[in-house]
Design an enzyme around this catalytic site. Structure first.
Site, PDB file in Angstrom:
ATOM      1  N   ASP A  86       3.462  -2.812  -2.725  1.00  0.00           N
ATOM      2  CA  ASP A  86       3.352  -1.929  -1.565  1.00  0.00           C
ATOM      3  C   ASP A  86       3.033  -2.705  -0.297  1.00  0.00           C
ATOM      4  O   ASP A  86       2.487  -3.804  -0.318  1.00  0.00           O
ATOM      5  CB  ASP A  86       2.292  -0.849  -1.798  1.00  0.00           C
ATOM      6  N   GLU A 144      -1.271  -0.711  -4.524  1.00  0.00           N
ATOM      7  CA  GLU A 144      -2.532  -1.440  -4.697  1.00  0.00           C
ATOM      8  C   GLU A 144      -3.482  -1.191  -3.529  1.00  0.00           C
ATOM      9  O   GLU A 144      -4.696  -1.221  -3.693  1.00  0.00           O
ATOM     10  CB  GLU A 144      -2.253  -2.945  -4.829  1.00  0.00           C
ATOM     11  N   GLU A 145      -2.918  -0.938  -2.349  1.00  0.00           N
ATOM     12  CA  GLU A 145      -3.724  -0.936  -1.132  1.00  0.00           C
ATOM     13  C   GLU A 145      -4.536   0.332  -0.902  1.00  0.00           C
ATOM     14  O   GLU A 145      -5.506   0.318  -0.151  1.00  0.00           O
ATOM     15  CB  GLU A 145      -2.823  -1.169   0.097  1.00  0.00           C
ATOM     16  N   HIS A 370      -3.647  -8.827   5.891  1.00  0.00           N
ATOM     17  CA  HIS A 370      -3.768  -7.563   6.629  1.00  0.00           C
ATOM     18  C   HIS A 370      -3.667  -7.769   8.141  1.00  0.00           C
ATOM     19  O   HIS A 370      -3.716  -6.798   8.897  1.00  0.00           O
ATOM     20  CB  HIS A 370      -5.043  -6.787   6.266  1.00  0.00           C
TER      21      HIS A 370
END
Length: 400
Positions: A86, A144-145, A370
């Site tokens: 993702d 996952e995020e 990020h």
């Protein structure tokens, strides 16, 4: 020596497939999708396996997970290899010629690289399946995020049934290329998050006695909450508390009625989770009494601590050090990361190991995961494939 010969064949095939690996990584980078919305990415992954005689399961778990089973046809261990796919809600600012085409979405954590190296490794292992025994299960995990994450749903759906070991890897920009972190025990933090609205009574700044200032209560709480870390948790235990969102803006002469706070608590020992939650909620109750406010609290425990199984970690460490992979310059056995990872749900169920591989750009200029300027060193992707592949082959051959 026989297993080393097989590993050398694996490395050679990965090198041959690397141009295609880079193409896939760049395509995925251009077409990121957010957690639980990765429909096209899931399809891209599943389509990759169409020319292979493998079992492919799609829409696995709570989202668009893809599980691929490569069976050698010979008895042996079952080893699962996991990669996430993702993206993040980040507007890319890298200047890459293959930058994201999806506005406001970016592969800012390197999951495009994880997927590309895993697809390549899967093909190489498939082509060599007559030379190893057992089963390789490839877990392409979505989401996952975003809590609760995609791993938990895949575990509940049975992805680990019959699996002996699970391995995962994450590229890290701060680590130099050629460095691999492989550490026993806790390697990534558990996490709790919260949202809270503090309700007072609005009014005019000239008559504070007629109002009840939610900003004063919120400001007190921001400071008082740090005592959970400094006075309630063992000082030898790593933990943190962050309040990342404080919405208390109003006019200069207006007393705010409601203030919104959001934040998180992280911990490297699972035993600290109930302690931090207990005293956080006590502070909230005390705030209500002390300031005569009402607090609406949404407190969520999402990811547990990611622990590497001791025995398995030693096996993987030995495998990496004796792998014959020329690109590996250092295996760091003390590397930990203070972020969180839902791979923890896999390693909570069966013996698992999560390693880190260095993907710092060659010029030494790096941006953290990020960041909207995040870059990865594509040379790290074939290294990741070789490292995970070598560990998998050694685990498959341990009882031969």
């Amino acid at each position: 020596m026989e297993n080393q010969s097989l590993k050398n064949k694996l490395y050679e095939r990965i090198d041959e497939l690397t141009p295609r690996m880079i193409e896939m990584r760049r395509y995925l980078h251009q077409h990121p999708e957010l957690s639980f919305h990765e429909k096209m990415t899931g399809k891209y992954i599943a389509d990759y396996y169409k020319d292979m005689d493998v079992k492919v399961e799609t829409n696995y778990g709570d989202g668009y997970g893809v599980v691929v089973t490569i069976d050698s046809g010979k008895p042996g261990k079952t080893v699962a290899l996991r990669a996430d796919f993702d993206g993040l809600p980040v507007q890319e600012d890298t200047g890459l010629p293959f930058k994201s085409e999806n506005d406001g979405v970016m592969h800012a954590c390197g999951h495009d690289g994880h997927t590309a190296y895993m697809l390549t490794l899967a093909r190489a292992l498939y082509e060599l399946r007559n030379e190893w025994s057992g089963v390789i299960k490839i877990i392409h995990q979505p989401a996952e995020e975003i809590p609760p994450g995609g791993a938990n749903g895949m575990v509940k759906a049975g992805v680990l049934e019959g699996v002996d070991y699970v391995l995962g890897a994450h590229g890290m920009a701060p680590l130099e290329f050629g460095t691999i972190g492989c550490t026993v025990g806790p390697v990534m933090t558990g996490r709790q998050s919260f949202k809270m609205d503090i309700h007072g009574k609005g009014g005019h700044g000239s008559e504070p006695q007629m109002a009840n200032d939610a900003n004063v209560a919120a400001s007190f709480f921001v400071i008082a909450a740090q005592t959970i870390v400094s006075r309630r948790v063992n000082p030898f235990h790593r933990c943190s508390l962050t309040i990342g969102d404080y919405e208390g803006k109003s006019s200069f002469n207006v007393i705010k009625e409601t203030v919104h706070l959001e934040g998180e608590l992280r911990f490297m020992n699972n035993e600290d989770q109930p302690i931090m939650e207990k005293y956080f909620k006590k502070l909230v109750k005390g705030l209500e009494v002390m300031f005569d406010v009402k607090v609406d609290l949404d407190y969520i425990t999402d990811y547990p601590v990611l622990n590497n199984d001791e025995e398995l970690t030693h096996k993987v460490e030995k495998s990496l050090k004796n792998s014959g992979i020329k690109e590996i310059k250092k295996v760091d056995t003390a590397y930990q990361n203070s972020a969180s990872e839902d791979f923890a749900y896999f390693s909570n169920e069966i013996p698992g190991v999560f390693i880190f591989y260095g993907e710092m750009p060659d010029d030494g200029v790096w941006y953290p995961q990020h960041s909207n300027k995040f870059l990865l060193n594509e040379k790290a992707l074939p290294l990741a494939a070789k490292a995970v592949g070598a560990a998998a082959l050694d685990l498959l051959s341990e009882n031969e």
